[in-house]
Design an enzyme around this catalytic site. Structure first.
Site, short mmCIF file in Angstrom:
data_model
loop_
_atom_site.label_atom_id
_atom_site.label_comp_id
_atom_site.label_asym_id
_atom_site.label_seq_id
_atom_site.Cartn_x
_atom_site.Cartn_y
_atom_site.Cartn_z
N TYR A 30 0.85 -1.20 0.00
CA TYR A 30 0.00 0.00 0.00
C TYR A 30 0.88 1.24 0.00
O TYR A 30 1.74 1.39 0.85
CB TYR A 30 -0.90 0.05 1.24
CG TYR A 30 -1.88 -1.08 1.40
CD1 TYR A 30 -2.15 -1.99 0.38
CD2 TYR A 30 -2.56 -1.25 2.61
CE1 TYR A 30 -3.05 -3.02 0.57
CE2 TYR A 30 -3.46 -2.28 2.79
CZ TYR A 30 -3.70 -3.16 1.76
OH TYR A 30 -4.60 -4.19 1.94
N SER A 31 0.73 2.22 -0.90
CA SER A 31 -0.20 2.13 -2.02
C SER A 31 0.60 2.28 -3.32
O SER A 31 0.67 3.34 -3.93
CB SER A 31 -1.24 3.24 -1.93
OG SER A 31 -1.99 3.14 -0.74
#
Length: 308
Positions: A51-52
């Protein structure tokens, strides 16, 4: 707060997803959401090394870094349960021993903590022997870098096999499973996978709990929504999805709450489920989901949603 499976982790009924941090929520917006979530009584954060990475200019680790800065700034590490994952970030997208150990160290550094409360095998790796993978996770627990381990995106067969190996070898055991599971996407979890989880006393911490935003109620026929997930959520706009929304609308009005909170409450009250994961990039979105912390549906209401 319920205790997560056989652990000593007390977690709130809503787990805050960190997939938007560093993507559709910048650092300031992320801090605001995190502050409001914990002020409302939440204490369970979910993130991952990947992420991300999909955000423009990102390479992964952005969410962990933001959470780490927030923890340091607020001085509340001991009050928050932090979960992260390994296995889907480019260059670290396997479950080999060296990958698991190196990724954990990288996550610890980004988070600015000396241990991870719950560390997930993010994606089953059929190309690496389970014995090798599970030994690596056990080492992290023995070294004190990880308190508990969990699985994500496992089939029932592979999860059962992993648990058998952990039992046989005396390794640290998975305490939770993170599957896709929500009111309009139930087949992947309910059945064999749910049975393995229940038989072995695992907790379930579902992702996509709001069906990529569909179960917030903002996606309706003829309504255009500006969102990075609009196309993904629109696939649920069929007869069944609309029937689910109709019941959610009614129950939300009955309880003077939001459609999202009712959908999350249904999930939180399913067998083995400890805390659904939902994310928010704004305080308005957080307000919609955090209401589940104080919402309890009657069994009749749960049953009604279950048979739509």
């Amino acid at each position: 707060m319920p205790i997560l499976s056989t652990t000593d982790l007390n977690v709130s009924r809503l787990c805050l997803g960190g997939n938007v941090f560093g993507w559709t929520a910048d650092e300031d917006a992320s801090f605001a959401v995190l502050d409001a979530y914990t002020a409302a009584g939440g204490n369970f954060l979910d993130t991952a090394d990947v992420y991300s990475a999909w955000g423009e200019g990102n390479s992964g680790g952005e969410s962990e870094t933001i959470i780490g800065k927030w923890l340091a700034g607020r001085g509340n590490r001991d009050e928050v349960v932090v979960a992260t994952k390994v296995g889907m970030l480019a260059g670290f997208n396997n479950q080999k021993r060296d990958t698991v150990l190196a990724s954990a160290d990288r996550s610890l550094k980004r988070l600015g903590v000396d241990h991870i409360d719950l560390y997930y095998n993010h994606l089953d790796d059929p190309n690496t022997p389970l014995e090798e993978t599970l030994a690596a996770y056990d080492q992290l627990v023995q070294d004190g870098k990880v308190r508990h381990i969990a699985a994500s995106n496992f089939s029932a067969e592979r999860l059962a096999q992993a648990l058998e190996i952990q039992e046989r070898e005396g390794f640290a055991k998975f305490v939770a499973l993170q599957p896709e599971y929500n009111l309009v996407s139930r087949d992947q979890f309910e059945g064999d996978l749910q049975q393995v989880v229940a038989k072995n006393g695992l907790a379930t911490v579902p992702y996509w709990s709001l069906a990529k935003g569909f179960l917030t109620g903002k996606y309706r026929p003829g309504v255009e929504v500006e969102s990075a997930r609009a196309k993904a959520a629109s696939k649920y706009l069929d007869e069944h999805g609309l029937q689910v929304l109709e019941v959610l609308d009614e129950l939300a009005e009955t309880h003077d709450t939001t459609v999202a909170a009712v959908a999350l409450a249904w999930l939180a009250q399913q067998p083995t489920v400890a805390a659904p994961i939902a994310s928010a990039r704004t305080l308005e979105q957080l307000s919609d989901i955090v209401q589940v912390l104080d919402l309890e549906l009657t069994q009749a209401e749960v049953d009604r949603l279950s048979v739509v």
